[in-house]
Design a protein around this motif. Structure first.
Motif, PDB file in Angstrom:
ATOM      1  N   MET A  88      14.799   6.991 -10.576  1.00 53.44           N
ATOM      2  CA  MET A  88      13.656   7.633  -9.970  1.00 53.44           C
ATOM      3  C   MET A  88      12.716   6.556  -9.443  1.00 53.44           C
ATOM      4  O   MET A  88      12.554   5.507 -10.041  1.00 53.44           O
ATOM      5  CB  MET A  88      12.955   8.502 -10.995  1.00 53.44           C
ATOM      6  N   ALA A  89      12.097   6.815  -8.334  1.00 51.17           N
ATOM      7  CA  ALA A  89      11.214   5.844  -7.697  1.00 51.17           C
ATOM      8  C   ALA A  89       9.934   5.670  -8.504  1.00 51.17           C
ATOM      9  O   ALA A  89       9.436   6.602  -9.126  1.00 51.17           O
ATOM     10  CB  ALA A  89      10.873   6.312  -6.293  1.00 51.17           C
ATOM     11  N   LYS A  90       9.435   4.454  -8.477  1.00 51.31           N
ATOM     12  CA  LYS A  90       8.189   4.124  -9.172  1.00 51.31           C
ATOM     13  C   LYS A  90       7.006   4.639  -8.352  1.00 51.31           C
ATOM     14  O   LYS A  90       6.932   4.439  -7.150  1.00 51.31           O
ATOM     15  CB  LYS A  90       8.117   2.610  -9.340  1.00 51.31           C
ATOM     16  N   GLY A  91       6.098   5.308  -8.999  1.00 52.78           N
ATOM     17  CA  GLY A  91       4.921   5.812  -8.315  1.00 52.78           C
ATOM     18  C   GLY A  91       3.894   4.709  -8.105  1.00 52.78           C
ATOM     19  O   GLY A  91       3.725   3.830  -8.938  1.00 52.78           O
ATOM     20  N   VAL A  92       3.202   4.753  -6.997  1.00 54.99           N
ATOM     21  CA  VAL A  92       2.176   3.769  -6.680  1.00 54.99           C
ATOM     22  C   VAL A  92       0.897   4.514  -6.351  1.00 54.99           C
ATOM     23  O   VAL A  92       0.888   5.455  -5.562  1.00 54.99           O
ATOM     24  CB  VAL A  92       2.594   2.896  -5.465  1.00 54.99           C
ATOM     25  N   LYS A  93      -0.171   4.075  -6.970  1.00 55.37           N
ATOM     26  CA  LYS A  93      -1.475   4.678  -6.686  1.00 55.37           C
ATOM     27  C   LYS A  93      -1.925   4.255  -5.296  1.00 55.37           C
ATOM     28  O   LYS A  93      -1.565   3.185  -4.805  1.00 55.37           O
ATOM     29  CB  LYS A  93      -2.507   4.203  -7.703  1.00 55.37           C
ATOM     30  N   ALA A  94      -2.738   5.079  -4.689  1.00 57.72           N
ATOM     31  CA  ALA A  94      -3.242   4.785  -3.348  1.00 57.72           C
ATOM     32  C   ALA A  94      -4.018   3.468  -3.327  1.00 57.72           C
ATOM     33  O   ALA A  94      -3.955   2.719  -2.351  1.00 57.72           O
ATOM     34  CB  ALA A  94      -4.127   5.922  -2.852  1.00 57.72           C
ATOM     35  N   SER A  95      -4.717   3.158  -4.398  1.00 56.16           N
ATOM     36  CA  SER A  95      -5.500   1.921  -4.443  1.00 56.16           C
ATOM     37  C   SER A  95      -4.612   0.676  -4.567  1.00 56.16           C
ATOM     38  O   SER A  95      -5.043  -0.426  -4.254  1.00 56.16           O
ATOM     39  CB  SER A  95      -6.495   1.966  -5.606  1.00 56.16           C
ATOM     40  N   ASP A  96      -3.355   0.847  -4.994  1.00 57.65           N
ATOM     41  CA  ASP A  96      -2.442  -0.283  -5.187  1.00 57.65           C
ATOM     42  C   ASP A  96      -1.473  -0.485  -4.026  1.00 57.65           C
ATOM     43  O   ASP A  96      -0.651  -1.406  -4.059  1.00 57.65           O
ATOM     44  CB  ASP A  96      -1.638  -0.097  -6.470  1.00 57.65           C
ATOM     45  N   ILE A  97      -1.557   0.350  -3.010  1.00 55.39           N
ATOM     46  CA  ILE A  97      -0.621   0.254  -1.878  1.00 55.39           C
ATOM     47  C   ILE A  97      -0.724  -1.103  -1.194  1.00 55.39           C
ATOM     48  O   ILE A  97       0.288  -1.726  -0.888  1.00 55.39           O
ATOM     49  CB  ILE A  97      -0.866   1.394  -0.865  1.00 55.39           C
ATOM     50  N   GLU A  98      -1.937  -1.578  -0.986  1.00 53.05           N
ATOM     51  CA  GLU A  98      -2.130  -2.866  -0.320  1.00 53.05           C
ATOM     52  C   GLU A  98      -1.439  -4.004  -1.097  1.00 53.05           C
ATOM     53  O   GLU A  98      -0.747  -4.836  -0.513  1.00 53.05           O
ATOM     54  CB  GLU A  98      -3.615  -3.170  -0.170  1.00 53.05           C
ATOM     55  N   LYS A  99      -1.587  -4.010  -2.421  1.00 51.26           N
ATOM     56  CA  LYS A  99      -0.979  -5.051  -3.254  1.00 51.26           C
ATOM     57  C   LYS A  99       0.543  -4.981  -3.187  1.00 51.26           C
ATOM     58  O   LYS A  99       1.222  -6.002  -3.123  1.00 51.26           O
ATOM     59  CB  LYS A  99      -1.444  -4.918  -4.702  1.00 51.26           C
ATOM     60  N   GLU A 100       1.091  -3.766  -3.220  1.00 50.31           N
ATOM     61  CA  GLU A 100       2.539  -3.593  -3.167  1.00 50.31           C
ATOM     62  C   GLU A 100       3.099  -4.050  -1.816  1.00 50.31           C
ATOM     63  O   GLU A 100       4.147  -4.696  -1.757  1.00 50.31           O
ATOM     64  CB  GLU A 100       2.924  -2.132  -3.426  1.00 50.31           C
ATOM     65  N   ILE A 101       2.405  -3.738  -0.744  1.00 44.60           N
ATOM     66  CA  ILE A 101       2.839  -4.172   0.594  1.00 44.60           C
ATOM     67  C   ILE A 101       2.801  -5.692   0.678  1.00 44.60           C
ATOM     68  O   ILE A 101       3.721  -6.321   1.216  1.00 44.60           O
ATOM     69  CB  ILE A 101       1.978  -3.517   1.701  1.00 44.60           C
ATOM     70  N   GLN A 102       1.767  -6.311   0.127  1.00 46.00           N
ATOM     71  CA  GLN A 102       1.666  -7.777   0.124  1.00 46.00           C
ATOM     72  C   GLN A 102       2.821  -8.405  -0.658  1.00 46.00           C
ATOM     73  O   GLN A 102       3.366  -9.427  -0.248  1.00 46.00           O
ATOM     74  CB  GLN A 102       0.328  -8.230  -0.463  1.00 46.00           C
ATOM     75  N   LYS A 103       3.195  -7.792  -1.777  1.00 45.14           N
ATOM     76  CA  LYS A 103       4.326  -8.306  -2.566  1.00 45.14           C
ATOM     77  C   LYS A 103       5.620  -8.279  -1.755  1.00 45.14           C
ATOM     78  O   LYS A 103       6.393  -9.232  -1.753  1.00 45.14           O
ATOM     79  CB  LYS A 103       4.510  -7.481  -3.845  1.00 45.14           C
ATOM     80  N   VAL A 104       5.850  -7.155  -1.065  1.00 45.07           N
ATOM     81  CA  VAL A 104       7.065  -7.010  -0.266  1.00 45.07           C
ATOM     82  C   VAL A 104       7.094  -8.054   0.849  1.00 45.07           C
ATOM     83  O   VAL A 104       8.124  -8.712   1.073  1.00 45.07           O
ATOM     84  CB  VAL A 104       7.168  -5.587   0.323  1.00 45.07           C
ATOM     85  N   PHE A 105       5.985  -8.234   1.549  1.00 43.35           N
ATOM     86  CA  PHE A 105       5.930  -9.228   2.616  1.00 43.35           C
ATOM     87  C   PHE A 105       6.074 -10.653   2.084  1.00 43.35           C
ATOM     88  O   PHE A 105       6.672 -11.508   2.724  1.00 43.35           O
ATOM     89  CB  PHE A 105       4.645  -9.098   3.435  1.00 43.35           C
ATOM     90  N   LYS A 106       5.563 -10.918   0.901  1.00 43.74           N
ATOM     91  CA  LYS A 106       5.680 -12.246   0.291  1.00 43.74           C
ATOM     92  C   LYS A 106       7.146 -12.556  -0.005  1.00 43.74           C
ATOM     93  O   LYS A 106       7.634 -13.643   0.311  1.00 43.74           O
ATOM     94  CB  LYS A 106       4.843 -12.300  -0.999  1.00 43.74           C
TER      95      LYS A 106
END
Length: 132
Positions: free
Chosen positions: A1-19
């Protein structure tokens, strides 16, 4: 099952993926640059004019390269000719005036090989960026 991400954490998750993506590209481009520089050195050594003076070190023996990265994740490959033959590079490539007034034409061996290598290098880098 996919991990849920809070709306406030979307920016951090996107930065991790780009890194992770940028680190992979830098690593792969470093390897490609190093391989390409080795190929460039090998080809220029093969095509470099040989000295006709007995006992003189050949120009090709002085050809070398380095590959490095800097703080901004740029990969830099440098082709060079070691001392004392670096002074001959321009004369061999572009020609020169002889003592008797005649002109020796340039061989253009470096620029010809560079054109071939540069197109191969660009294609390989495009493949890395496109994740081929």
């Amino acid at each position: 099952m996919a991990k849920g991400v809070k709306a406030s954490d979307i920016e951090k998750e996107i930065q991790k993926v780009f890194k992770v993506y940028s680190d992979e590209i830098v690593e792969k481009s470093f390897k490609i640059t190093k391989k390409t520089m080795s190929k460039f050195v090998k080809r220029t050594k093969e095509k470099a004019p040989k000295s006709k003076i007995k006992g003189r070190k050949h120009f090709a023996d002085s050809i070398s390269s380095t590959t490095e990265t800097n703080a901004v994740n740029e990969v830099i490959g440098t082709w060079y000719v070691k001392d004392p033959n670096y002074r001959l590079t321009h004369l061999l490539e572009h020609g020169h005036q002889n003592r008797n007034g005649t002109r020796t034409p340039g061989t253009h061996f470096i620029s010809k090989i560079y054109e071939e290598i540069a197109t191969e290098y660009e294609k390989e880098l495009e493949g890395v960026i496109r994740n081929d």
